[in-house]
Design a protein around this motif. Structure first.
Motif, PDB file in Angstrom:
ATOM      1  N   GLU A  13       0.832  -1.203   0.000  1.00  0.00           N
ATOM      2  CA  GLU A  13       0.000   0.000   0.000  1.00  0.00           C
ATOM      3  C   GLU A  13       0.875   1.265   0.000  1.00  0.00           C
ATOM      4  O   GLU A  13       0.619   2.204  -0.758  1.00  0.00           O
ATOM      5  N   ARG A  14       1.909   1.249   0.842  1.00  0.00           N
ATOM      6  CA  ARG A  14       2.793   2.423   0.898  1.00  0.00           C
ATOM      7  C   ARG A  14       3.471   2.660  -0.452  1.00  0.00           C
ATOM      8  O   ARG A  14       3.594   3.783  -0.922  1.00  0.00           O
ATOM      9  N   MET A  15       3.904   1.585  -1.086  1.00  0.00           N
ATOM     10  CA  MET A  15       4.574   1.732  -2.392  1.00  0.00           C
ATOM     11  C   MET A  15       3.582   2.217  -3.461  1.00  0.00           C
ATOM     12  O   MET A  15       3.918   3.054  -4.297  1.00  0.00           O
ATOM     13  N   ILE A  28      -8.958   4.162  -4.641  1.00  0.00           N
ATOM     14  CA  ILE A  28      -8.809   2.772  -4.190  1.00  0.00           C
ATOM     15  C   ILE A  28      -8.821   2.691  -2.656  1.00  0.00           C
ATOM     16  O   ILE A  28      -9.551   1.895  -2.069  1.00  0.00           O
ATOM     17  N   ALA A  29      -8.018   3.534  -2.040  1.00  0.00           N
ATOM     18  CA  ALA A  29      -7.806   3.392  -0.593  1.00  0.00           C
ATOM     19  C   ALA A  29      -8.973   3.923   0.230  1.00  0.00           C
ATOM     20  O   ALA A  29      -9.211   3.458   1.340  1.00  0.00           O
ATOM     21  N   GLY A  30      -9.691   4.881  -0.312  1.00  0.00           N
ATOM     22  CA  GLY A  30     -10.659   5.623   0.485  1.00  0.00           C
ATOM     23  C   GLY A  30     -11.890   4.832   0.860  1.00  0.00           C
ATOM     24  O   GLY A  30     -12.198   3.781   0.305  1.00  0.00           O
ATOM     25  N   GLY A  31     -12.573   5.369   1.867  1.00  0.00           N
ATOM     26  CA  GLY A  31     -13.867   4.828   2.262  1.00  0.00           C
ATOM     27  C   GLY A  31     -14.924   5.883   2.049  1.00  0.00           C
ATOM     28  O   GLY A  31     -14.709   6.848   1.301  1.00  0.00           O
ATOM     29  N   ARG A 336      -8.240  -4.373  -1.789  1.00  0.00           N
ATOM     30  CA  ARG A 336      -7.197  -3.386  -2.094  1.00  0.00           C
ATOM     31  C   ARG A 336      -5.783  -3.959  -2.195  1.00  0.00           C
ATOM     32  O   ARG A 336      -5.045  -3.571  -3.101  1.00  0.00           O
ATOM     33  N   PRO A 337      -5.361  -4.858  -1.292  1.00  0.00           N
ATOM     34  CA  PRO A 337      -3.960  -5.320  -1.377  1.00  0.00           C
ATOM     35  C   PRO A 337      -3.596  -5.884  -2.750  1.00  0.00           C
ATOM     36  O   PRO A 337      -2.469  -5.702  -3.221  1.00  0.00           O
ATOM     37  N   PHE A 338      -4.543  -6.543  -3.387  1.00  0.00           N
ATOM     38  CA  PHE A 338      -4.227  -7.153  -4.683  1.00  0.00           C
ATOM     39  C   PHE A 338      -4.186  -6.113  -5.796  1.00  0.00           C
ATOM     40  O   PHE A 338      -3.434  -6.253  -6.765  1.00  0.00           O
ATOM     41  N   LEU A 339      -4.987  -5.061  -5.635  1.00  0.00           N
ATOM     42  CA  LEU A 339      -4.929  -4.000  -6.645  1.00  0.00           C
ATOM     43  C   LEU A 339      -3.622  -3.209  -6.509  1.00  0.00           C
ATOM     44  O   LEU A 339      -3.030  -2.785  -7.508  1.00  0.00           O
ATOM     45  N   TYR A 340      -3.144  -3.071  -5.271  1.00  0.00           N
ATOM     46  CA  TYR A 340      -1.833  -2.436  -5.093  1.00  0.00           C
ATOM     47  C   TYR A 340      -0.752  -3.317  -5.713  1.00  0.00           C
ATOM     48  O   TYR A 340       0.164  -2.823  -6.373  1.00  0.00           O
TER      49      TYR A 340
END
Ligand SMILES: Cc1cc2nc3c(=O)[nH]c(=O)nc-3n(C[C@H](O)[C@H](O)[C@H](O)COP(=O)(O)O)c2cc1C
Length: 384
Positions: A13-15, A28-31, A336-340
């Motif tokens: 996520e950070r990368m 992507i990250a937001g809610g 999300r982790p997989f989209l990152y």
């Protein structure tokens, strides 16, 4: 830094935050609204604690699970994510191929920009399909026939988008559908040349302006013209009677996604559905909604073994997945982790994320003193 150096999915996520334009990352990250539900997904999982057993022979252990007749290699898979192509050229195919390689389920979103047939052809594996169903039964029938012909094994009808969510971060960054190419959005893109060349330019060159190729409510609407709420919110007019009708149209696995109430699990049993995904959409819909881990026990009890109960929203560690299993889930989906992973490294990036989670599940199984997913489900391994 290469995705291969990520030690866990938080590193990915950070990368990805650095790699993607702020508006794309925020999408992507937001809610929704104040991100209370998104953040509680993590907090609620962290509140659950394990009670491991000792002196158990764990030398031979496995994490396979059988879902809808298929034996998968891990108790987790990839959640449906619409417009994934904004993170990586044909991200849907990258995710499907990685899932196939690792023998875990991949769920294609019907808000994706790659035709479902192309994703199906891209690799030989069991695939699931998510859909925002239109109430119009003729359109729904056409969608179901197309999904069956393309070979999808399970249909997940999303029920937690009766209206579009209030995602203020997207409004602030200008990242909304239909996409307006405001100076801010353009500047955001120009500051991220790798994304501009590798994702935007490549996509425009290959397909022109992306279209929602698998929409069930309109014919291949362009993402520039597509109205998000309009395209998804037709779920507002589907109801349990619709689900009973759909049950007769689709003989393969049929699930509803976005269940947080035990009475909806009972209604799903009454409809003859095969499963439910306990989910708050990654905190992207009703801000203030409960987190899956908080309601799983009640839903699993209501399902009473008559439904396959899956969970998603906020699962980031192998241990989180085992907590869900201990509280009544057969398996977990992560989004999300997989989209990152896809954004950073395409198929290899997604494979890396899957591999990290698989290793964590394996290690935590051993630490718990459990040799299988069934043992975690049957044991008394957590306190809440
Ligand atoms: C970028 C993005 C797009 C999504 N699109 C869809 C979608 O089209 N249909 C759907 O049912 N859920 C969609 N979701 C929700 C996911 O399927 C899943 O419920 C959620 O991401 C799980 O939470 P996690 O990302 O914290 O793992 C989307 C999520 C994200 C992050």
């Amino acid at each position: 830094m290469s995705f291969a150096r990520a030690l866990n999915v938080f590193d990915l996520e950070r990368m990805a935050r650095r790699r993607l334009p702020a508006g794309v990352f925020g999408f992507i990250a937001g809610g929704a609204q104040d991100d209370r539900t998104r953040d509680n997904n993590r907090a609620a999982l962290e509140r659950v604690r394990f009670k491991p057993r000792g002196l158990v022979d764990i030398a031979e252990r496995g994490q396979e699970v059988t879902l809808f007749g298929h034996r998968f290699a891990s108790p987790f898979g990839i959640a449906p994510m619409g417009i994934a192509g904004i993170a990586r050229f044909e991200a849907d195919i990258a995710m499907a191929r990685a899932a196939a390689r690792m023998n875990v389920p991949f769920t294609l979103s019907n808000m994706s920009t790659v035709p479902m047939e192309a994703v199906a052809r891209s690799c030989d594996s069991v695939k699931w399909l998510q859909v925002y169903m239109p109430a119009d039964r003729e359109r729904a029938s056409r969608f179901v026939a197309r999904a069956a012909a393309a070979g999808y094994q399970a249909l997940l009808v999303t029920i937690d988008v009766p209206v579009g969510a209030n995602r203020e971060n997207n409004l602030r960054s200008g990242f909304t559908l239909p996409l307006h190419l405001s100076p801010r959005v353009i500047a955001d893109g120009l500051l991220h040349p790798r994304w501009l060349a590798g994702v935007l330019a490549r996509t425009l060159a290959a397909t022109g302006v992306p279209r929602l190729e698998n929409s069930a409510v309109a014919d291949r609407p362009s993402i520039l013209a597509a109205r998000n709420a309009e395209l998804r919110a037709r779920g507002a007019t589907i109801d349990w009677a619709f689900m009973r009708w759909l049950r007769d149209q689709w003989p393969r696995a049929l699930l509803i996604k976005g269940v947080l109430h035990e009475d909806d699990a009972r209604a799903a049993v009454a409809c003859g559905l095969d499963g439910v995904v306990v989910s708050n959409h990654g905190g992207r819909q009703l801000d203030g909604a409960a987190s899956p881990i908080e309601v799983l026990p009640a839903i699993a009890a209501a399902a009473g073994g008559r439904l396959t109960v899956l969970a998603d929203s906020g699962f980031r560690r192998g241990g989180d997945i085992l907590k869900a299993v201990a509280l009544g889930a057969r398996g977990v989906l992560c989004g999300r982790p997989f989209l990152y992973g896809a954004a950073l490294g395409g198929e290899a990036g997604v494979t890396h994320a899957l591999t990290l989670l698989r290793a964590e599940v394996d290690r935590d199984l051993a630490m718990l003193g459990a040799t299988s997913i069934a043992a975690v489900a049957a044991g008394d391994f957590v306190i809440r």
